[in-house]
Design a protein around this motif. Structure first.
Motif, PDB file in Angstrom:
ATOM      1  N   GLN A 291       0.942  -1.117  -0.004  1.00 33.61           N
ATOM      2  CA  GLN A 291      -0.021   0.044   0.001  1.00 33.61           C
ATOM      3  C   GLN A 291       0.732   1.202  -0.080  1.00 33.61           C
ATOM      4  O   GLN A 291       0.346   2.399  -0.167  1.00 33.61           O
ATOM      5  CB  GLN A 291      -0.716   0.087   1.375  1.00 33.61           C
ATOM      6  CG  GLN A 291      -1.891  -1.184   1.417  1.00 33.61           C
ATOM      7  CD  GLN A 291      -2.665  -1.012   2.815  1.00 33.61           C
ATOM      8  OE1 GLN A 291      -2.547  -2.059   3.314  1.00 33.61           O
ATOM      9  NE2 GLN A 291      -3.210   0.334   3.153  1.00 33.61           N
TER      10      GLN A 291
ATOM     11  N   GLY B  57      -4.851  -1.864   5.567  1.00 36.59           N
ATOM     12  CA  GLY B  57      -3.814  -1.428   6.382  1.00 36.59           C
ATOM     13  C   GLY B  57      -2.648  -2.466   6.532  1.00 36.59           C
ATOM     14  O   GLY B  57      -1.633  -2.504   7.250  1.00 36.59           O
TER      15      GLY B  57
ATOM     16  N   GLY C 131      -5.715   5.483   5.109  1.00 34.60           N
ATOM     17  CA  GLY C 131      -6.641   6.583   5.559  1.00 34.60           C
ATOM     18  C   GLY C 131      -7.453   7.310   4.622  1.00 34.60           C
ATOM     19  O   GLY C 131      -7.371   8.568   4.679  1.00 34.60           O
TER      20      GLY C 131
END
Ligand code: SMO
Length: 760
Positions: A215, A247, A514
């Motif tokens: 990510q 995540g 986020g």
């Protein structure tokens, strides 16, 4: 025709649905070696002997690596103490001790079996509370010497502590009409990405080239460099298709190990986790304990709140659980007006597999605790639960618990919209046994962080965006950024390409975390596209003998406004520029508005303040089977403020996925650890929600633009998971008529609660 605001089909969808996309675990290189990892079977021990000489002599074995092949620790942005391989001391079951690269799996297995390891067991510490006791064995006794930018309280088994204090808490409690106190316990939740962690590395001309489904390519680049003692520019990270992040694929996991082996073997190596390794060794959401004590007035107004949050860091810290400790107070104090507060969030070492980020991070359990607690207060005061929330939600111009002033606040609007869809009065009037309902408002943050993007106009009129944002399945990179750039330059969506993330090619990007891809990288791409637009208008103005102000970009052409037919194609503009002034391209950047730097850690700057706050309301109705204790979610409503809906269907997809994962957290998921061993080593016992467990989700999208998001957009992807356990928990408690203190609400727990109620 604009494409922003339309549900253009996801550009990456076809290959992913048909199975032709090359995921990280599909990717390989010629003559790549296979890898097996020797992992600890004990939770805590000192290594007294580690001899790999027999393993190295096995035919086909090309490299055996241990801690001796790495330089050890150095501090970086936040506290990080996970080394590539255990050095001297083992701290959790599953910790890598050595790894073998070989021609075949059989050879690698034989080599692992031939490694000689002797250890002296140490007393393990598993429990969050026991770990903080004065007489607990300290898991990182030398850690005061670790280099770190953190300067907060540390010591014993406390890895990090975040505090928010505001107002006169003692006075508020002294004057309260009622004080309510509760404790909540929440489990570990595993990301369970369909694709496990995987990495392919080669060592070429003194540099490491790593293909990995991460990510956050620049974080992996930095971590590999740090752990191998080289410069970040000595590492190149390239990102294939990613089969699920959530995540769990932020920080480096297998990459440093793959790099060490590739250098030693002089050949590419490919490391892929098995499902069991994935379950047992990749950082899940931390288990936590949340204690809340609240002072309220007679009318339900919150006067003050104290909160203690204990988060299980596991044995080593990647930095995520530590960094996110700052989010716990925000999750507790970002939705309601809490004039006086004292929140302490403690991250605690235990001899268990390290925890890491999972969608919504601390929000999931803090919001669960807060909402269950508020329902407790409503019951005590005899106030309607929705009404209690309406009286306390933040309004525009008010301050969140961190002192940050909200310039907008649409919590009431979100609650009103939910009421339009599912009227609270009707739902609560028609009470039936073992049916419950709840509604929960929430504010959430968009991770700002910087991003860079380069936009180039090709001589064929197509546009290429280069950025290091990774497409983790949200659609942000493959579709959202393309929509934004297509409109800015007046080209068809199909004519915009985004190159795969590659740290050699792209500027820094703060990672797909986020909800920030479309928000942050999209902003950078929009900024760059606007600069390209200026260049295009300048060149086209000369070609059309018109002033740039009189020009428009439509359908891949530059035309003179109001003069049909007087136009040139973007291809012609680009080709003209290329042969005269040079190619048309520009770099853009996104830097979020500055926030006070007060957290003592660099990522903390982002995580101690709400950026592009978005507003939410979730409503759930549940039904309990009295014989089995099974909870069925019969109705689920989500109202989500997205700032500006770039692609409504993609947004709905994110909301559906978030709610499904939240239902798992609320009702089923619990990554159990017994004597340090992860019990749920596969999906046979780790219960994920299926399509049968997720009702149709009624979704309403609100658009309250954010002044610094691209075209007003806010982050979308992360928040929809966060209030799910809270609203389902509250609905189940409503159905049973008794308070509940822990997750998940499995049939066993619900039956026990029913029995307990009936005995009283
Ligand atoms: S837990 Mo996420 O990748 O923001």
């Amino acid at each position: 025709m604009t494409v922003v605001g339309t549900s253009v089909r996801r550009a990456d969808g076809d290959a992913k649905v048909r199975g032709t996309a090359v995921y990280g675990m599909d990717y390989t290189e010629p003559c790549a070696l296979v890898v097996r990892v020797l992992r600890s079977s004990v939770p805590a021990a000192r290594i007294t002997r580690l001899d790999t000489s027999r393993a190295e002599k096995i035919p086909g074995v090309r490299a055996v690596a241990t801690a001796a092949d790495t330089p050890g620790l150095s501090g970086m942005l936040v506290l990080k103490d996970q080394t590539v391989f255990a050095r001297d001391e083992i701290r959790y079951v599953g910790e890598p001790i050595a790894a073998v690269a070989a021609d075949t799996i059989e050879q690698a297995d034989a080599a692992i079996a031939a490694i000689e390891l002797e250890v002296d067991p140490l007393e393990p510490v598993y429990d969050l509370e026991a770990s903080l006791a004065d007489d607990a064995r300290v898991i990182h006794p030398d850690w005061e010497s670790y280099e770190t930018f953190l300067d907060g309280p540390r010591g014993g088994n406390l890895a990090w502590e975040a505090r928010v204090e505001r107002g006169d808490v003692e006075a508020a409690f002294a004057s309260a009409h009622l004080v309510v106190e509760d404790e909540y316990r929440t489990p570990r939740q595993h990301q369970c990405s369909i694709e496990p962690h995987a990495a392919v590395a080669r060592y070429e001309q003194g540099r490491y080239i790593v293909h990995t489904p991460t990510q956050f390519p620049f974080l992996v680049r930095g971590r590999v460099a740090e752990l191998l003692g080289v410069r970040p520019s000595d590492v190149r990270v390239v990102v294939p298709a990613i089969g699920g992040g959530f995540g769990g694929k932020l920080d480096a996991m297998l990459e440093p190990m793959a790099c060490v082996l590739a250098r030693k073997a002089g050949r590419p190596v490919r490391v892929v986790n098995s499902r069991a390794e994935e379950q047992a060794t990749c950082g899940p959401r931390e288990n936590a304990i949340v204690r809340l004590r609240t002072a309220v007035a007679k009318d339900g107004t919150i006067l003050a709140q104290e909160g203690v949050i204990l988060c299980d860091n596991g044995a080593n810290s990647s930095g995520e659980t530590v960094a996110c400790a700052n989010l716990a107070p925000l999750a507790l104090g970002g939705t309601y007006r809490i004039p006086s507060a004292r929140y302490v969030s403690k991250v605690v070492y235990t001899n268990t597999v390290p925890t890491a980020a999972f969608r919504g991070v601390n929000g999931n359990y803090c919001v669960f605790a807060q909402e269950m607690h508020l329902d407790h207060i409503a019951r005590e005061l005899g106030i309607d639960r929705r009404e209690l929330r309406l009286r306390n939600v933040l309004k525009a111009g008010e301050q969140m618990v961190n002192g940050q002033q909200l310039d907008d606040a649409f919590l009431e609007q979100a609650l009103a919209k939910a009421d339009e869809i599912a009227p609270w009065e009707e739902l609560t009037a028609a009470r039936r046994p073992l049916r419950g309902v709840a509604v929960v408002p929430m504010t959430w943050i968009t991770n700002p962080g910087p991003s860079g993007a380069t936009v180039k106009l090709g001589e064929d009129g197509t546009v290429t965006v280069t950025c290091a944002a990774a497409e983790i399945g949200t659609g942000g990179v493959a579709t959202g950024i393309r929509q934004i750039v297509a409109d800015e330059l007046g080209v068809p969506f199909e004519d915009v390409l985004v190159t795969p993330a590659d740290t050699d090619a792209a500027g820094y990007d703060h990672g797909a975390q986020g909800s920030r891809t479309t928000f942050g990288t999209g902003s950078a791409a929009l900024d760059a596209a606007a600069q390209v637009r200026e260049q295009v208008l300048d060149v086209a103005g000369g070609m059309l003998e018109a002033s740039p102000e009189d020009l428009e970009l439509v359908d891949g052409h530059v035309g003179v406004v109001g003069v049909p037919g007087r136009r040139v194609s973007l291809a012609a503009v680009a080709a003209t520029a290329m042969w005269s002034s040079g190619p048309i391209s520009a770099a853009g950047k996104f830097v979020a508005p500055p926030v006070p730097f007060d957290a003592g850690c660099m990522v903390g700057a982002a995580l101690t303040h709400f950026s592009a706050a978005s507003y939410h309301a979730h409503l759930a109705e549940v039904e309990i089977d009295p014989d089995t204790g099974r909870v069925r979610v019969t109705r689920y409503v989500v109202v989500q403020d997205v700032g500006r809906a770039i692609n409504p269907q993609m947004i709905e997809g994110q909301i559906q996925g978030g709610v499904a994962q939240g239902i798992g957290y609320a009702l089923y998921e619990n990554l159990r650890i017994s004597d340090g061993v992860v019990v749920d080593s596969g999906l046979e016992t780790y219960r994920l929600p299926t399509a049968l467990d997720v009702p149709p989700i009624e979704i309403a999208i609100l658009e309250n633009p954010c002044s610094y998001g691209p075209l007003g957009a806010k982050g979308v992807a992360e928040p929809s998971i966060i209030p799910v356990a809270a609203v389902i928990g509250c609905a189940v408690a409503d159905a049973i008529g008794t308070p509940l203190q822990s997750l998940p609400l499995t049939p066993f727990d619900v039956l026990a609660a029913l029995r307990h109620r009936d005995q009283e």
